[in-house]
Scaffold this motif. Sequence first.
Motif, PDB file in Angstrom:
ATOM      1  N   PRO A  10      33.244 -49.238  40.411  1.00  9.36           N
ATOM      2  CA  PRO A  10      33.664 -48.439  39.266  1.00  9.36           C
ATOM      3  C   PRO A  10      32.535 -48.103  38.292  1.00  9.36           C
ATOM      4  N   LEU A  11      31.427 -48.795  38.354  1.00 10.36           N
ATOM      5  CA  LEU A  11      30.313 -48.557  37.427  1.00 10.36           C
ATOM      6  C   LEU A  11      29.140 -47.846  38.098  1.00 10.36           C
ATOM      7  N   ASP A  12      29.404 -47.167  39.199  1.00 13.21           N
ATOM      8  CA  ASP A  12      28.361 -46.476  39.950  1.00 13.21           C
ATOM      9  C   ASP A  12      27.547 -45.547  39.046  1.00 13.21           C
ATOM     10  N   GLY A  13      26.237 -45.678  39.122  1.00 14.95           N
ATOM     11  CA  GLY A  13      25.345 -44.821  38.350  1.00 14.95           C
ATOM     12  C   GLY A  13      24.999 -45.335  36.967  1.00 14.95           C
ATOM     13  N   GLN A  14      25.640 -46.404  36.534  1.00 17.88           N
ATOM     14  CA  GLN A  14      25.381 -46.949  35.205  1.00 17.88           C
ATOM     15  C   GLN A  14      24.070 -47.720  35.179  1.00 17.88           C
ATOM     16  N   LEU A  15      23.440 -47.737  34.018  1.00 20.14           N
ATOM     17  CA  LEU A  15      22.238 -48.531  33.785  1.00 20.14           C
ATOM     18  C   LEU A  15      22.558 -49.571  32.730  1.00 20.14           C
ATOM     19  N   LEU A  16      22.167 -50.819  32.993  1.00 23.29           N
ATOM     20  CA  LEU A  16      22.398 -51.905  32.046  1.00 23.29           C
ATOM     21  C   LEU A  16      21.083 -52.606  31.752  1.00 23.29           C
ATOM     22  N   ILE A  27      27.807 -60.232  36.861  1.00 22.40           N
ATOM     23  CA  ILE A  27      29.259 -60.205  36.695  1.00 22.40           C
ATOM     24  C   ILE A  27      29.488 -59.441  35.400  1.00 22.40           C
ATOM     25  N   VAL A  28      30.129 -58.276  35.531  1.00 17.87           N
ATOM     26  CA  VAL A  28      30.229 -57.333  34.425  1.00 17.87           C
ATOM     27  C   VAL A  28      31.698 -57.125  34.065  1.00 17.87           C
ATOM     28  N   PRO A  29      32.044 -57.168  32.769  1.00 18.56           N
ATOM     29  CA  PRO A  29      33.430 -56.872  32.398  1.00 18.56           C
ATOM     30  C   PRO A  29      33.756 -55.411  32.679  1.00 18.56           C
ATOM     31  N   TYR A  30      34.969 -55.168  33.161  1.00 16.84           N
ATOM     32  CA  TYR A  30      35.434 -53.808  33.429  1.00 16.84           C
ATOM     33  C   TYR A  30      36.926 -53.763  33.134  1.00 16.84           C
ATOM     34  N   SER A  31      37.309 -53.019  32.131  1.00 16.93           N
ATOM     35  CA  SER A  31      38.692 -52.920  31.696  1.00 16.93           C
ATOM     36  C   SER A  31      39.231 -54.323  31.430  1.00 16.93           C
ATOM     37  N   GLU A  32      40.252 -54.735  32.128  1.00 14.83           N
ATOM     38  CA  GLU A  32      40.818 -56.067  31.918  1.00 14.83           C
ATOM     39  C   GLU A  32      40.409 -57.039  33.018  1.00 14.83           C
ATOM     40  N   THR A  33      39.375 -56.725  33.773  1.00 10.80           N
ATOM     41  CA  THR A  33      38.931 -57.583  34.868  1.00 10.80           C
ATOM     42  C   THR A  33      37.413 -57.688  34.829  1.00 10.80           C
ATOM     43  N   GLN A  34      36.837 -58.183  35.894  1.00  7.12           N
ATOM     44  CA  GLN A  34      35.392 -58.272  36.030  1.00  7.12           C
ATOM     45  C   GLN A  34      34.995 -57.750  37.404  1.00  7.12           C
ATOM     46  N   VAL A  35      33.804 -57.158  37.472  1.00  5.43           N
ATOM     47  CA  VAL A  35      33.277 -56.694  38.747  1.00  5.43           C
ATOM     48  C   VAL A  35      31.956 -57.404  39.019  1.00  5.43           C
ATOM     49  N   VAL A  36      31.667 -57.596  40.297  1.00  3.03           N
ATOM     50  CA  VAL A  36      30.467 -58.323  40.700  1.00  3.03           C
ATOM     51  C   VAL A  36      29.534 -57.382  41.451  1.00  3.03           C
ATOM     52  N   TYR A  37      28.288 -57.377  41.033  1.00  2.00           N
ATOM     53  CA  TYR A  37      27.235 -56.598  41.684  1.00  2.00           C
ATOM     54  C   TYR A  37      26.151 -57.562  42.144  1.00  2.00           C
ATOM     55  N   GLU A  38      25.597 -57.298  43.321  1.00  2.00           N
ATOM     56  CA  GLU A  38      24.567 -58.158  43.907  1.00  2.00           C
ATOM     57  C   GLU A  38      23.265 -57.382  44.055  1.00  2.00           C
ATOM     58  N   ARG A  39      22.187 -58.045  43.745  1.00  2.00           N
ATOM     59  CA  ARG A  39      20.861 -57.437  43.825  1.00  2.00           C
ATOM     60  C   ARG A  39      20.481 -57.150  45.275  1.00  2.00           C
ATOM     61  N   ALA A  56      17.890 -52.616  41.643  1.00  2.00           N
ATOM     62  CA  ALA A  56      19.137 -52.064  42.190  1.00  2.00           C
ATOM     63  C   ALA A  56      20.144 -53.183  42.445  1.00  2.00           C
ATOM     64  N   PHE A  57      21.365 -52.964  41.979  1.00  2.25           N
ATOM     65  CA  PHE A  57      22.478 -53.880  42.225  1.00  2.25           C
ATOM     66  C   PHE A  57      23.609 -53.089  42.860  1.00  2.25           C
ATOM     67  N   TRP A  58      24.220 -53.659  43.901  1.00  2.00           N
ATOM     68  CA  TRP A  58      25.291 -52.984  44.636  1.00  2.00           C
ATOM     69  C   TRP A  58      26.607 -53.718  44.444  1.00  2.00           C
ATOM     70  N   PHE A  59      27.692 -52.953  44.339  1.00  7.26           N
ATOM     71  CA  PHE A  59      29.041 -53.489  44.134  1.00  7.26           C
ATOM     72  C   PHE A  59      29.444 -54.382  45.300  1.00  7.26           C
ATOM     73  N   ILE A  60      29.973 -55.558  44.960  1.00  8.09           N
ATOM     74  CA  ILE A  60      30.439 -56.513  45.974  1.00  8.09           C
ATOM     75  C   ILE A  60      31.962 -56.671  45.923  1.00  8.09           C
ATOM     76  N   GLU A  61      32.495 -56.959  44.721  1.00  9.52           N
ATOM     77  CA  GLU A  61      33.930 -57.220  44.601  1.00  9.52           C
ATOM     78  C   GLU A  61      34.368 -57.102  43.147  1.00  9.52           C
ATOM     79  N   SER A  62      35.684 -57.094  42.963  1.00  5.75           N
ATOM     80  CA  SER A  62      36.254 -57.155  41.622  1.00  5.75           C
ATOM     81  C   SER A  62      37.190 -58.355  41.570  1.00  5.75           C
ATOM     82  N   GLN A  63      37.366 -58.890  40.371  1.00  3.18           N
ATOM     83  CA  GLN A  63      38.234 -60.051  40.206  1.00  3.18           C
ATOM     84  C   GLN A  63      39.684 -59.689  40.539  1.00  3.18           C
ATOM     85  N   ASP A  64      40.102 -58.504  40.111  1.00  2.00           N
ATOM     86  CA  ASP A  64      41.449 -58.011  40.388  1.00  2.00           C
ATOM     87  C   ASP A  64      41.330 -56.664  41.088  1.00  2.00           C
TER      88      ASP A  64
END
Length: 77
Positions: A10-16, A27-39, A56-64
Amino acid sequence: MAIARLHGGPLDGQLLPLEDPQLDRLIVPYSETQVVYERKGSPEKTGEGDGPTEVAFWFIESQDEIDPYSDSASDRR
């Protein structure tokens, strides 16, 4: 200073901002859950004067489960 460039999910293209360019997971908050990105890969732009270091970090999973349509107008009625 370093930045994390997020790919996929869900955070594709974002810079942090990234305090530690050696981190393996974010582990990044997203709405009411958290998403995990791996280097993946090595840091880029590590020289003097070529801008902030990028990792570069790639999406792995979301908590919900994430519903991409939950912010649609019909859900707010």
